[in-house]
Write a protein that holds these residues in place. Structure first.
Motif, PDB file in Angstrom:
ATOM      1  N   CYS A   1      44.608  -3.509   4.291  1.00  0.00           N
ATOM      2  CA  CYS A   1      45.186  -2.451   3.473  1.00  0.00           C
ATOM      3  C   CYS A   1      46.465  -2.998   2.821  1.00  0.00           C
ATOM      4  O   CYS A   1      47.279  -3.624   3.493  1.00  0.00           O
ATOM      5  CB  CYS A   1      45.508  -1.251   4.348  1.00  0.00           C
ATOM      6  SG  CYS A   1      46.458   0.027   3.495  1.00  0.00           S
TER       7      CYS A   1
ATOM      8  N   CYS B   1      43.805   2.049   3.034  1.00  0.00           N
ATOM      9  CA  CYS B   1      42.940   2.438   4.146  1.00  0.00           C
ATOM     10  C   CYS B   1      42.903   3.971   4.292  1.00  0.00           C
ATOM     11  O   CYS B   1      43.694   4.673   3.674  1.00  0.00           O
ATOM     12  CB  CYS B   1      43.445   1.803   5.436  1.00  0.00           C
ATOM     13  SG  CYS B   1      44.956   2.538   6.067  1.00  0.00           S
TER      14      CYS B   1
ATOM     15  N   CYS C   1      46.334   5.601   5.317  1.00  0.00           N
ATOM     16  CA  CYS C   1      47.328   5.635   4.223  1.00  0.00           C
ATOM     17  C   CYS C   1      46.929   6.630   3.135  1.00  0.00           C
ATOM     18  O   CYS C   1      47.784   7.196   2.473  1.00  0.00           O
ATOM     19  CB  CYS C   1      47.503   4.248   3.608  1.00  0.00           C
ATOM     20  SG  CYS C   1      48.392   3.119   4.686  1.00  0.00           S
TER      21      CYS C   1
ATOM     22  N   CYS D   1      49.612  -0.807   4.645  1.00  0.00           N
ATOM     23  CA  CYS D   1      49.966  -0.916   6.074  1.00  0.00           C
ATOM     24  C   CYS D   1      49.417  -2.179   6.733  1.00  0.00           C
ATOM     25  O   CYS D   1      49.733  -2.457   7.876  1.00  0.00           O
ATOM     26  CB  CYS D   1      49.461   0.315   6.818  1.00  0.00           C
ATOM     27  SG  CYS D   1      47.669   0.352   7.005  1.00  0.00           S
TER      28      CYS D   1
HETATM   29 ZN   LIG Z   1      46.832   1.495   5.228  1.00  0.00          ZN
END
Ligand SMILES: [Zn+2]
Length: 203
Positions: A62, A74, A77, A65
């Motif tokens: 991602c 992702c 998020c 993150c």
């Molecule tokens: Zn993420």
């Protein structure tokens, strides 16, 4: 020595060698798995080979993150249901699985992909610290929860991050001491993790 008593045929040796490279798989287990696969229906072996190749092809990190994901950003998020004022810092993507399993944490995550370890030559620039600081700058985050492992490397990393993040005016907390020293988050049980999360303390 009699040639017929010599070890495995070459393709089996190759498989044993590859399996032996996996974490927690010693030579004996590698041999056992190799013979299991040899006896298994071809279809099962194909499914396994395919599953291995598709994680390599389809899984990325991602961009926010650094969790492993098949879509970027992702799911966590992207979600509207997560508390965007909290970011929990973990060493490895598997740690997110352990924390999510407790179901009590609703904030976001940041995966460092390691911990600072001078003895293993892992420095501050080798893990995703720069990306974390950039992410926190100007964000609505008001608490960073340090959930690095409770071993030497994890503690060092937590202290280092605390020094960098608290001047930004963000509260920095550490998982409570319920986790015994040396614990890898990934292997902690739900009850212990829940207690550690709920009892987190400001550093
Ligand atoms: Zn993420």
């Amino acid at each position: 020595m009699n040639e017929n008593l010599s070890p495995n045929a070459e393709p089996i040796n190759r498989l044993v060698q590859e399996l032996n490279k996996l974490p927690g798989i010693g030579p004996k287990s590698a041999q056992r798995l190799a013979y299991y696969l040899l006896r298994a229906p071809e279809e099962n072996a194909g499914l396994l080979a395919d599953a291995i190749m598709s994680v390599k092809r389809e899984i990325t990190l991602c961009s926010i993150c650094f969790n492993v994901t098949d879509s970027n950003p992702c799911r966590i998020c992207r979600s509207d249901e997560r508390d965007r004022t909290k970011v929990c810092i973990v060493e490895q993507p598997q740690d997110i699985l352990a924390l999510e399993h407790t179901r009590i944490y609703k904030g976001l995550y940041h995966v460092l992909h390691g911990a600072i370890s001078p003895t293993e030559g892992v420095g501050t620039e080798d893990i995703r610290i720069k990306e974390l600081l950039e992410r926190l700058e100007g964000s609505p985050v008001d608490e960073v929860i340090l959930a690095t492992n409770t071993n030497l490397e994890g503690e060092q990393t937590a202290l280092y991050l605390h020094r960098l993040i608290s001047p930004m005016g963000i509260k920095v907390t550490r998982l409570a001491r319920g986790l015994p020293f040396g614990t890898e988050l990934e292997y902690a049980d739900d009850v212990t993790l829940t207690r550690a999360l709920e009892g987190r303390q400001e550093l």
